[in-house]
Each structure stands twice: as structure tokens, then as C-alpha cells.
Design an enzyme around this catalytic site. Sequence first.
Site, PDB file in Angstrom:
ATOM      1  N   SER A  83       0.867  -1.185   0.000  1.00 52.86           N
ATOM      2  CA  SER A  83       0.000   0.000   0.000  1.00 52.86           C
ATOM      3  C   SER A  83       0.900   1.230   0.000  1.00 52.86           C
ATOM      4  CB  SER A  83      -0.856  -0.007   1.277  1.00 52.86           C
ATOM      5  OG  SER A  83      -1.374   1.284   1.538  1.00 52.86           O
ATOM      6  N   TYR A  99      -2.407  -1.202  10.349  1.00 52.97           N
ATOM      7  CA  TYR A  99      -2.366  -1.363   8.890  1.00 52.97           C
ATOM      8  C   TYR A  99      -1.031  -0.849   8.333  1.00 52.97           C
ATOM      9  CZ  TYR A  99      -3.883  -1.057   4.001  1.00 52.97           C
ATOM     10  OH  TYR A  99      -3.988  -1.203   2.637  1.00 52.97           O
TER      11      TYR A  99
HETATM   12  P1  NAD Z   1     -11.329  -5.903  -0.320  1.00 51.49           P
HETATM   13  O1  NAD Z   1     -11.856  -5.765   1.050  1.00 51.49           O
HETATM   14  O2  NAD Z   1     -12.233  -5.672  -1.470  1.00 51.49           O
HETATM   15  O3  NAD Z   1     -10.643  -7.308  -0.523  1.00 51.49           O
HETATM   16  C1  NAD Z   1      -9.823  -7.883   0.461  1.00 51.49           C
HETATM   17  C2  NAD Z   1      -9.906  -9.369   0.285  1.00 51.49           C
HETATM   18  O4  NAD Z   1      -9.111 -10.018   1.294  1.00 51.49           O
HETATM   19  C3  NAD Z   1     -11.355  -9.869   0.461  1.00 51.49           C
HETATM   20  O5  NAD Z   1     -11.647 -10.783  -0.562  1.00 51.49           O
HETATM   21  C4  NAD Z   1     -11.303 -10.554   1.829  1.00 51.49           C
HETATM   22  O6  NAD Z   1     -12.223 -11.600   1.963  1.00 51.49           O
HETATM   23  C5  NAD Z   1      -9.874 -11.070   1.822  1.00 51.49           C
HETATM   24  N1  NAD Z   1      -9.439 -11.471   3.160  1.00 51.49           N
HETATM   25  C6  NAD Z   1      -9.499 -10.747   4.312  1.00 51.49           C
HETATM   26  N2  NAD Z   1      -9.058 -11.509   5.335  1.00 51.49           N
HETATM   27  C7  NAD Z   1      -8.718 -12.713   4.810  1.00 51.49           C
HETATM   28  C8  NAD Z   1      -8.197 -13.916   5.351  1.00 51.49           C
HETATM   29  N3  NAD Z   1      -7.941 -14.045   6.666  1.00 51.49           N
HETATM   30  N4  NAD Z   1      -7.966 -14.957   4.515  1.00 51.49           N
HETATM   31  C9  NAD Z   1      -8.225 -14.858   3.191  1.00 51.49           C
HETATM   32  N5  NAD Z   1      -8.717 -13.748   2.622  1.00 51.49           N
HETATM   33  C10 NAD Z   1      -8.961 -12.693   3.426  1.00 51.49           C
HETATM   34  O7  NAD Z   1     -10.072  -4.926  -0.405  1.00 51.49           O
HETATM   35  P2  NAD Z   1      -9.138  -4.516  -1.614  1.00 51.49           P
HETATM   36  O8  NAD Z   1      -9.175  -3.060  -1.680  1.00 51.49           O
HETATM   37  O9  NAD Z   1      -9.414  -5.312  -2.827  1.00 51.49           O
HETATM   38  O10 NAD Z   1      -7.738  -4.925  -0.978  1.00 51.49           O
HETATM   39  C11 NAD Z   1      -6.858  -5.881  -1.538  1.00 51.49           C
HETATM   40  C12 NAD Z   1      -5.444  -5.584  -1.058  1.00 51.49           C
HETATM   41  O11 NAD Z   1      -5.044  -4.313  -1.544  1.00 51.49           O
HETATM   42  C13 NAD Z   1      -5.306  -5.522   0.457  1.00 51.49           C
HETATM   43  O12 NAD Z   1      -4.079  -6.104   0.846  1.00 51.49           O
HETATM   44  C14 NAD Z   1      -5.300  -4.030   0.745  1.00 51.49           C
HETATM   45  O13 NAD Z   1      -4.624  -3.710   1.933  1.00 51.49           O
HETATM   46  C15 NAD Z   1      -4.571  -3.529  -0.478  1.00 51.49           C
HETATM   47  N6  NAD Z   1      -4.796  -2.109  -0.753  1.00 51.49           N
HETATM   48  C16 NAD Z   1      -6.030  -1.650  -1.130  1.00 51.49           C
HETATM   49  C17 NAD Z   1      -6.205  -0.285  -1.383  1.00 51.49           C
HETATM   50  C18 NAD Z   1      -7.524   0.303  -1.814  1.00 51.49           C
HETATM   51  O14 NAD Z   1      -7.629   1.526  -1.894  1.00 51.49           O
HETATM   52  N7  NAD Z   1      -8.532  -0.480  -2.108  1.00 51.49           N
HETATM   53  C19 NAD Z   1      -5.128   0.579  -1.229  1.00 51.49           C
HETATM   54  C20 NAD Z   1      -3.892   0.084  -0.842  1.00 51.49           C
HETATM   55  C21 NAD Z   1      -3.744  -1.266  -0.609  1.00 51.49           C
END
Ligand code: NAD
Length: 261
Positions: A145, A158
Site C-alpha cells: 500500500s 495497517y
Molecule cells: P477488499 O476488502 O475488497 O478485498 C480484500 C480481500 O481479502 C477480500 O476478498 C477478503 O475476503 C480477503 N481477506 C481478508 N481476510 C482474509 C483472510 N484471513 N484470509 C483470506 N482472505 C482474506 O479490499 P481490496 O481493496 O481489494 O484490498 C486488496 C489488497 O489491496 C489488500 O491487501 C489491501 O490492503 C490492499 N490495498 C487496497 C487499497 C484500496 O484503496 N482499495 C489501497 C492500498 C492497498
Amino acid sequence: MYTDLAGKVAVVTGGSKGIGNAIARRLAEEKMAVVINYHSDREHAERTAEELKKAGGDAVAIQADVGSEEGIQALLDAAEKHFGGLDVWVNNAGMENRVPTHEMSLKEWEKVINVNLTGVFLGARAAINHFLKHQKKGNIINMSSVHERIPWPTFAHYAASKGGVKLFSETIALEYAKRGIRVNSIAPGAIETPINAEKFADPKQKQSTLDLIPINSIGKPEEVAAAAAWLASSESSYVTGTTLFVDGGMSLYSEFEEGKG
Ligand code: NAD
């Protein structure tokens, strides 16, 4: 299209929705066989796998908690059993919740660290063992991130987890480079996914995020998936131990725009 990906096998954690779902879809479009991991959203993960199969791809949805050794083993087993091996492991699963640090319980801290950092360690360890055992050039992509670099008050767990992912990725990239294993991270900025759907549903909060993004738009999961496909492919063969920021310039200190400071 990255033709070298065709026929290869990927595991994508947290693939039922958001960025992980877009990565699973993109890698399947690249003709990879994909293990789509889900934690609780079975319906969406299975529907994605069915859609990808109907479109001529190969995919299977597997339930697993990435914070547990058994869960990670189940994903590796699925890759071997359904598709005969593993080439690319994408540690994407992650979670966040807002809590002022002085009010954060140990349980809240441990939960985020367990999924975002321990899950990345367990996934990478399983993938590395597979690659070493089969003397295979492997590829690991970790979802970090912008908060591996930018402090984020009220999200200390986080930010700590993503800072950990950065140095963990760099360390194992160095540790296994001579054995042909590449490891890179992707650092998304603000991407429109379920993780922040509530925030972006509020126009005021959405605008305050937009104010931090020089490109002036919220990113799409497909834009992160494009970076993952490139890192998975041999087009990035000389890239390891780096973080690719996919953030519309969010990490460029936009407050300094127009000569301020
Ligand atoms: P999201 O909430 O849509 O997806 C996260 C996924 O992780 C979900 O499918 C959830 O079920 C899964 N998950 C959570 N705990 C879990 C576990 N214990 N075992 C297996 N799966 C698990 O979020 P996203 O935005 O798609 O995030 C995906 C990645 O990108 C994450 O690592 C997040 O930190 C990172 N990220 C997202 C953003 C953003 O703006 N969306 C920004 C920076 C980083």
C-alpha cells in the site's frame, strides 16, 4: 497480453472481490490457471471461477484463511492437485479498520497483522518451498500500500503491516534471487473496492481523498491488476525487490504542488 504466462499457474489470495478479483480475472485472461482464494464470500468466488471457465480459462475457488498454515497449505495443494504446480503466488488478501492507537485492543492489532503480514509470510514461504523443491523460477507478488511509506494515523496496525510487507519482500527478494525467484510488491493508492466503498459513497470523504491524488481520480482494480500481470510476466524479468506504486501520484506529497513549502 503476456504470452509467456499462458498455461502457467497462479494462486491469488483474497480473490473473491476488489483488487484480488481483478487480478484473478486478468491472469485468467492471460490464459493462466488460477486458484481463487476466498475467506467468506464463497458465492462470489465460485461465480468468478465459473465465469472464467466459461470464457475458456481455468480457475477454481478455494476457501482458506491466509493467516493460518493449514489455509495456505490448502491453497498450494489446490494448485498442485487441480493444475499440476505453481508459478506465481499473489499475496493480496488484506484488511483495515480505523481505530485510534491508544484505544486499539491487542486483538484488533493482531487481527490486521495476522492477515496483512503473517499471511504474506506464510504464502511466500509456501511458494518458495514449492519453487525450491521443483527447482523452478518462481514469482511472488505482495500487495502492499502507499502506507508502506506514508504514515496513517488511526490505522497504525495497517501501516505497520504494510511497512513490514515492504522489508519482508525486499529481504526475501535478496535471499532467493540467485535461485531464480523474483519478489515484488505493489503499492496501490486509493482504489475503488469494497474495502473503502462506504468512504467513497460519501461525496465529502471522496473529495478529501481526491485532493490527495495528483491524477485526480480514484483508481480501478483493473489498473492494479495490469501491474500484477506485468510483474508476473517475463516482461519484468529484470525487476525484483521493488515496490511498484499504482497510486495516481498519491505518494508524491501533493501538498507541495505549485512550489509550496
Ligand atoms: P477488499 O476488502 O475488497 O478485498 C480484500 C480481500 O481479502 C477480500 O476478498 C477478503 O475476503 C480477503 N481477506 C481478508 N481476510 C482474509 C483472510 N484471513 N484470509 C483470506 N482472505 C482474506 O479490499 P481490496 O481493496 O481489494 O484490498 C486488496 C489488497 O489491496 C489488500 O491487501 C489491501 O490492503 C490492499 N490495498 C487496497 C487499497 C484500496 O484503496 N482499495 C489501497 C492500498 C492497498
